[in-house]
Design a protein around this motif. Sequence first.
Motif, PDB file in Angstrom:
ATOM      1  N   MET A 113     119.633 124.044  87.553  1.00 56.35           N
ATOM      2  CA  MET A 113     121.147 124.928  88.094  1.00 56.35           C
ATOM      3  C   MET A 113     121.512 123.490  88.007  1.00 56.35           C
ATOM      4  SD  MET A 113     121.788 126.809  91.090  1.00 56.35           S
ATOM      5  CE  MET A 113     120.674 128.348  90.581  1.00 56.35           C
ATOM      6  N   ARG A 114     123.309 123.685  86.784  1.00 59.57           N
ATOM      7  CA  ARG A 114     124.148 123.593  87.342  1.00 59.57           C
ATOM      8  C   ARG A 114     125.763 123.838  87.772  1.00 59.57           C
ATOM      9  NH1 ARG A 114     124.184 119.678  82.737  1.00 59.57           N
ATOM     10  NH2 ARG A 114     127.120 119.827  82.585  1.00 59.57           N
ATOM     11  N   ALA A 115     126.364 123.150  87.739  1.00 57.20           N
ATOM     12  CA  ALA A 115     127.945 123.473  89.006  1.00 57.20           C
ATOM     13  C   ALA A 115     128.111 125.163  88.938  1.00 57.20           C
ATOM     14  CB  ALA A 115     128.637 122.767  89.252  1.00 57.20           C
ATOM     15  N   GLY A 116     128.487 125.260  87.576  1.00 54.54           N
ATOM     16  CA  GLY A 116     128.716 126.681  87.712  1.00 54.54           C
ATOM     17  C   GLY A 116     127.984 128.038  87.707  1.00 54.54           C
ATOM     18  N   GLU A 117     126.448 127.729  87.578  1.00 55.64           N
ATOM     19  CA  GLU A 117     125.247 128.092  87.656  1.00 55.64           C
ATOM     20  C   GLU A 117     125.098 128.512  89.584  1.00 55.64           C
ATOM     21  OE1 GLU A 117     122.622 127.766  84.154  1.00 55.64           O
ATOM     22  OE2 GLU A 117     122.106 126.191  85.442  1.00 55.64           O
ATOM     23  N   LEU A 118     125.631 127.470  90.076  1.00 55.02           N
ATOM     24  CA  LEU A 118     125.120 127.660  91.673  1.00 55.02           C
ATOM     25  C   LEU A 118     126.358 128.472  92.769  1.00 55.02           C
ATOM     26  CD1 LEU A 118     123.787 126.625  94.074  1.00 55.02           C
ATOM     27  CD2 LEU A 118     125.179 124.468  93.674  1.00 55.02           C
ATOM     28  N   ARG A 119     127.592 128.038  91.628  1.00 56.18           N
ATOM     29  CA  ARG A 119     128.472 129.033  91.861  1.00 56.18           C
ATOM     30  C   ARG A 119     128.265 130.418  91.971  1.00 56.18           C
ATOM     31  NH1 ARG A 119     132.073 125.328  88.722  1.00 56.18           N
ATOM     32  NH2 ARG A 119     132.632 123.543  89.946  1.00 56.18           N
ATOM     33  N   GLU A 120     127.685 130.842  90.752  1.00 59.96           N
ATOM     34  CA  GLU A 120     127.148 132.574  90.131  1.00 59.96           C
ATOM     35  C   GLU A 120     126.104 132.549  91.087  1.00 59.96           C
ATOM     36  OE1 GLU A 120     127.767 135.532  89.122  1.00 59.96           O
ATOM     37  OE2 GLU A 120     129.062 134.068  88.808  1.00 59.96           O
ATOM     38  N   ALA A 121     125.239 131.657  91.398  1.00 64.86           N
ATOM     39  CA  ALA A 121     124.258 132.262  92.155  1.00 64.86           C
ATOM     40  C   ALA A 121     125.169 132.762  93.684  1.00 64.86           C
ATOM     41  CB  ALA A 121     123.286 131.114  92.132  1.00 64.86           C
ATOM     42  N   PHE A 122     125.379 131.294  93.812  1.00 64.00           N
ATOM     43  CA  PHE A 122     125.560 131.689  95.244  1.00 64.00           C
ATOM     44  C   PHE A 122     126.751 132.804  96.372  1.00 64.00           C
ATOM     45  CE2 PHE A 122     128.669 130.722  98.789  1.00 64.00           C
ATOM     46  CZ  PHE A 122     127.749 130.024 100.350  1.00 64.00           C
ATOM     47  N   SER A 123     127.710 133.150  94.691  1.00 64.71           N
ATOM     48  CA  SER A 123     128.939 134.044  95.009  1.00 64.71           C
ATOM     49  C   SER A 123     127.901 135.107  94.947  1.00 64.71           C
ATOM     50  CB  SER A 123     130.053 134.054  94.167  1.00 64.71           C
ATOM     51  OG  SER A 123     130.466 133.220  94.042  1.00 64.71           O
ATOM     52  N   SER A 124     127.443 135.578  94.078  1.00 64.85           N
ATOM     53  CA  SER A 124     126.681 136.820  93.924  1.00 64.85           C
ATOM     54  C   SER A 124     125.647 137.362  94.523  1.00 64.85           C
ATOM     55  CB  SER A 124     126.098 136.610  92.507  1.00 64.85           C
ATOM     56  OG  SER A 124     126.596 136.715  91.922  1.00 64.85           O
ATOM     57  N   PHE A 125     125.196 136.051  95.550  1.00 66.36           N
ATOM     58  CA  PHE A 125     123.353 136.686  96.819  1.00 66.36           C
ATOM     59  C   PHE A 125     124.481 137.339  97.973  1.00 66.36           C
ATOM     60  CE2 PHE A 125     121.675 135.199 100.043  1.00 66.36           C
ATOM     61  CZ  PHE A 125     120.530 135.800 100.039  1.00 66.36           C
ATOM     62  N   TRP A 126     126.335 136.418  97.920  1.00 63.77           N
ATOM     63  CA  TRP A 126     126.630 136.989  99.706  1.00 63.77           C
ATOM     64  C   TRP A 126     127.272 138.206  99.022  1.00 63.77           C
ATOM     65  CZ3 TRP A 126     124.580 135.707 104.151  1.00 63.77           C
ATOM     66  CH2 TRP A 126     123.847 134.387 103.763  1.00 63.77           C
ATOM     67  N   ALA A 127     127.740 138.143  98.087  1.00 61.55           N
ATOM     68  CA  ALA A 127     128.266 139.834  97.562  1.00 61.55           C
ATOM     69  C   ALA A 127     127.676 140.983  97.237  1.00 61.55           C
ATOM     70  CB  ALA A 127     128.321 139.669  95.933  1.00 61.55           C
ATOM     71  N   GLU A 128     126.109 140.590  96.986  1.00 57.48           N
ATOM     72  CA  GLU A 128     124.951 141.835  97.427  1.00 57.48           C
ATOM     73  C   GLU A 128     124.878 141.981  98.492  1.00 57.48           C
ATOM     74  OE1 GLU A 128     121.990 140.454  95.343  1.00 57.48           O
ATOM     75  OE2 GLU A 128     122.387 139.891  93.392  1.00 57.48           O
ATOM     76  N   ARG A 129     125.019 141.567  99.768  1.00 60.91           N
ATOM     77  CA  ARG A 129     125.166 141.948 101.009  1.00 60.91           C
ATOM     78  C   ARG A 129     126.255 141.947 101.868  1.00 60.91           C
ATOM     79  NH1 ARG A 129     122.035 139.186  99.198  1.00 60.91           N
ATOM     80  NH2 ARG A 129     119.112 139.079  99.787  1.00 60.91           N
ATOM     81  N   GLY A 130     127.334 142.236 101.361  1.00 62.16           N
ATOM     82  CA  GLY A 130     128.449 143.125 101.682  1.00 62.16           C
ATOM     83  C   GLY A 130     129.386 142.591 102.026  1.00 62.16           C
ATOM     84  N   HIS A 131     129.425 141.386 101.144  1.00 57.59           N
ATOM     85  CA  HIS A 131     130.501 140.264 101.590  1.00 57.59           C
ATOM     86  C   HIS A 131     131.816 140.221 100.684  1.00 57.59           C
ATOM     87  CE1 HIS A 131     128.099 138.772 103.806  1.00 57.59           C
ATOM     88  NE2 HIS A 131     128.516 137.873 103.937  1.00 57.59           N
ATOM     89  N   GLU A 132     133.020 139.999 100.223  1.00 60.88           N
ATOM     90  CA  GLU A 132     134.364 140.366  99.213  1.00 60.88           C
ATOM     91  C   GLU A 132     134.068 138.709  98.805  1.00 60.88           C
ATOM     92  OE1 GLU A 132     138.860 140.324  99.633  1.00 60.88           O
ATOM     93  OE2 GLU A 132     138.126 142.165 100.402  1.00 60.88           O
ATOM     94  N   VAL A 133     134.168 138.899  97.810  1.00 57.34           N
ATOM     95  CA  VAL A 133     134.364 137.788  97.103  1.00 57.34           C
ATOM     96  C   VAL A 133     136.256 136.400  97.050  1.00 57.34           C
ATOM     97  CG1 VAL A 133     133.625 136.216  95.007  1.00 57.34           C
ATOM     98  CG2 VAL A 133     132.058 137.999  95.858  1.00 57.34           C
ATOM     99  N   ARG A 134     136.305 135.599  97.345  1.00 60.19           N
ATOM    100  CA  ARG A 134     137.292 135.344  98.053  1.00 60.19           C
ATOM    101  C   ARG A 134     137.571 134.082  97.079  1.00 60.19           C
ATOM    102  NH1 ARG A 134     141.608 136.795 101.427  1.00 60.19           N
ATOM    103  NH2 ARG A 134     141.065 139.242 102.225  1.00 60.19           N
ATOM    104  N   ALA A 135     138.655 134.250  95.942  1.00 61.71           N
ATOM    105  CA  ALA A 135     139.164 132.598  95.601  1.00 61.71           C
ATOM    106  C   ALA A 135     139.602 131.364  96.517  1.00 61.71           C
ATOM    107  CB  ALA A 135     140.593 132.871  94.052  1.00 61.71           C
ATOM    108  N   SER A 136     139.169 129.928  96.000  1.00 60.30           N
ATOM    109  CA  SER A 136     139.528 129.240  97.063  1.00 60.30           C
ATOM    110  C   SER A 136     141.176 129.100  96.842  1.00 60.30           C
ATOM    111  CB  SER A 136     139.203 128.061  96.476  1.00 60.30           C
ATOM    112  OG  SER A 136     139.288 126.662  96.755  1.00 60.30           O
TER     113      SER A 136
END
Length: 931
Positions: A1-24
Motif C-alpha cells: 500500500m502506497r501513501a496515496g492508497e493509505l490516505r484514501e483507505a483511512f478517509s473512506s473507513f471513517w467516512a463510512e462510520r459517519g465522519h465528515e472528511v476534512r482537508a488538512s
Amino acid sequence: MRAGELREAFSSFWAERGHEVRASASLIPHEPSLLFTVAGMVPFMPYFLGTEVPPTRRMVTIQKCVRAGGKHNDLDDIGRTNRHFTFFEMMGNFSFGDYFKAEAIPWAWEFVTEVLGLDADKLWVTVHFSDDEAAEIWQTKVGVPAERIQRLDKDNWWAAGDVGPCGPCSEIFYDLGPDHGPGGGPAHGGEDRFVEIWNLVFMQFAADGTGELTPLEAPGIDTGAGLERILAVLQGVPAAWDIDLFAPLLAEAERICGKTYGADPETDVSMRIFADHARATAMLISDGVFPSNEDRGHVLRRIIRRAVRHAWVLGVTDVVMPRLTEIVVDVMGDHYTDLVANRQFIAEVVAREEERFRATLAAGQKILDEELRKVQEQLDSAGQSSPARRRQPPRPAPGGETLQGAPIAASHSGPQRRVLQSSKEAAPRPLTLPGEVAFRLHDTFGFPVEVTEEILAERSFRIDRDGFEAAMKEQRERARADRTGGPTFADERYRELLAQFGPTDFVRDSPTVADARVLAVFEMTSPDGSADGAVESAMEGAAEGEGLVEVFLDRTPFYAESGGQIGDIGTITGPQGTIEVLDCTYALADLHRHIGRISGEVESGTMVSAEIDDERRAAIRRNHTGTHILHWALREVLGDHVKQAGSLVAPDRLRFDFSHYEGVSPAQLREIERVANAEIIANGRCRHYETSMSHAQSIGAIAFFGDKYGDVVRVLEAGPHSVELCGGTHVAALGDIGHLRVISESSIGSNMRRIEAVTGLATVDRLADAEDTLSSLAEMLNSQPDEISAAVQRRLDETKELRRQVRDLQRALSSGRADELVASAVDGVVIADLGDLERDALRDLTVSVRDRDGIRAVVLASAPPGGGVALVAAVDPAGTLSAGALLADAARIVGGGFGAKGDPPLVVAGGRNPDGISDALTQARVAALGN
C-alpha cells in the motif's frame, strides 16, 4: 500500500462510520501558544474545550504537522532515529462529545487488522496506569490477550501544550521481530522493534498551566496515526526512511552527494536530513512561512541552514535545496495541490536563502576556526590536547577549511538495517567556547548560534550558553508580536454566558441598537482585561484601578476587534446610567465584550440603547476596504507570492504586513499606488455576504493570515478583482474609499515588508499639510511653491561655492601657519590643535609642515564645523617614527580609529569626542618623544 492508497483507505473507513472528511488545516495554527500545527487535533482545540460548537460531531483528517520549535521540537533527532521527522502527516478521526472509548477502541482495531491486514499476534497495546476502562475494553471487547496490554505513566498521557485539552491515551504497537531489538513489549523492549502506529487520545480534561485539570463537559476522541510509520510497516521496509515518500528524495540526495545511501552511517544522517528538511521547507513556504529571524520564520531558516550545512560538510558546493523541494512537489503535489501552484516560488525562496547562507557559512567558518585554534594553542602551551584532536584526524571541507567530526557508529541487526546509534566510545569532556565569541559570530557576521553549536559538538566543544544569552538579552527581549485581546483560554463566566444566552447578535448594518438587553456586567481588575467578580449592578467608581467594567449585551452594533480591524467605541445608555465604551473585543468566539467606564448605574437585565461612533466607523470602513485593494495591487505588481502576514485597520491609517523577498523599489511603490487608485476610481461595487467555505474556495477567495474561519464564512468582493474572506466592515463601493496614499514602506524582518497608508479625509489632511509645508519653504526661499526645486538647487550651488572659497582661504592661510608650526617643533616633532580647521585643509597643512627641513613627524588635530574630530599624522618616510603608532592610542581617546593598512607615512583618523583632543595630543607627544 502506497501513501496515496493509505490516505484514501483511512478517509473512506471513517467516512463510512459517519465522519465528515476534512482537508488538512494550515501548518500555521490559530492557537497562540503553538508555533506550528504539531498534531491532528490542534485545529479542533476549541471544540474539545467547549469554547466553540463543532459543525459536526465526527470528523476525519490527514493533517500536515511540523515539530521543530518550542516544546514540540524533534529537530536534533532528525536522521539519527527511525521515529522522528520535522514534517509528518497525522491521520486522525475525531469525536466531539459523540462516541468515546467503547466505540473508538474496537474501530481502531478493525481498521488496523482488517483494512490494513496487520497480524493481530504482532500487535501490542498500552494504556495509562489509571485507565481501567480502556484496559477492560481492549481485553474483553476486542480480545487482546492480557499479557499484550501494558500500563504506562507519562508515555500514555497526551497534551497539546501546558494549557488546553488533554487526557489518557492508548497506543497500538507493531512488533517488527527479534532482529530489530530485545523483546518485552513496548514498555520494556527496544524502541526500534516495537513501532507505535496508532494513538487513541481520550480527551477528558482541560489543563490551565498550573497542574489543575478540569473535566470537559463533552469528552472526545482524538486519534493520531502516523502515516509514515504505518507505511513502513505496510511496505515491509526496515525504516520509515525507506518508504515511497522518501525514496525519491534519498535518490536525489545520492546524486547531490555523489555517494550511496547505506554505505556510510554518517553520510546517511546528512542524506536523511536533506530529505526531511526539504519536505518541511516546501510545506512551510507553501503555507506562507518565510525565512526570517523571528518565530516561525526563524525555525524555517534554521531548517534550511541545517540542510545546507550538511551539504557543505560533505563537500557539496552547488545549491541543493531547490532541487530537493522540486522532488517534494513531485512526490506530494497530487495530494497537497498548493505545492504545485507554488512550485516555482518555493524554489526561488530556498535558492535565495541558501545562497546567502553559503556566503555567511564561508565567512563564519573561518572566524570560528581561528577562535578554536586559539583555544587549541592555549591547550598545547599547557601540554594538553583537545578531545577532538584525540578522537580523530581532521577532514577537509569546501574551501580548504578543516572540520573535525565526532564519529558515529552504525548498528546493523539485519542486512538492510539502517539505524544510527551514538558511539559507544566514552565521550571526552567538552571544551568551552566563550559566549561572547558565539555572540560576535551571530551579531556581526550573521552566523546562527545553532550552527555554531553543531560544529562545536562535532569537535567536542560547547558554547558558554550563559555568556551568549547575556550578550543576546536585549535582542531576545524584543516584542515578538502584537498579541492582545483578552485571556488565552475562556473564563468560566464567559462560558456560562455563552451557554445561557448564546452568541451575541452583531447588528452589522446599523450604528445604533435601541433595544439591547444587558446580560452581565463584570468589574475589571486584571491587567489583561479579564474580569474578577460578577455584580448585578456596577456603580460609578465601584471598580478598582481605572474604574473599567465589561458589559455583555444580547445584541450590539459594536464590532469586536478581529482580522486587524480595531474594535468600535461609543456609548451604552440605560435608564439610570451610561457606559462610555472604550473598546470592544471577543471574550469567546461570537461573544462580544464591551469595555468601558460607567457613570451612574447599569443593571443586568436592563434594556439599553447601544450606539457606536459612526464617523469613526466610516473611516475604519474606508481603511479596511483599502487594505483589500492594497493587497490586490501588491500581488498585481510584485507577484502572487505576496501573502498577508498581519494588518492594522484604524480610523486614521492602515498598516499591511506582507511576505516579499526583496525591497520594494520607488518605481514599484508608485505603480502599486497607481494600480490601487485606478481600481478605486473605477468605483466597483463591494459585495459582502455569507457563503459556505467550499463555495468561497471555489471562487478563489483569499484567506487573511491570522483569521479563523468556520464552515460559513463572510466573503468580500471589493470590485471586480479582489475576492477575500473577511468579517470586518466595509464600504458599499470602492469610490467611497477616496484616494489611497502610501506614506511608508519598510522592512520589518527578513523577507517581511510593511506598508502604511491613509485613505479618505486622512489623505486630504495629509495633502493639506504637504501644501502648507511647501508654502512655508517657498516663503523661506523667496520663491513660488512650483519653483522650490530650482530655488533649493540655487542655494545648494551657492553653498558649494562658499565652501570652496573657504577651503581656498584656509589653504592660503595654511602656508603662513606652517611657518608658525615649524617654529614650534621640539626635536623635529610638531604637535598642535588647529581649532575648527576643515579636514582637507588639516591634511594639506600636515603634509606641508612635514615636508619642511628638520621635521621628523607632525600630528595635528581639529574639531571641524561638521562635528567630530580630525587627527592627521605624517612622518618622514626615511625616518624611524611610524604615523600609525603615533595615532593608535590617540584615536581611541577621541572615540575613533583609522583603517590604514601596512605602515604608510600619512595616517588620517576620525573621532567623536572633541573634549578628548588635548589628551589625545599628549598621548601622541609621548609616542613621538617619550615625554
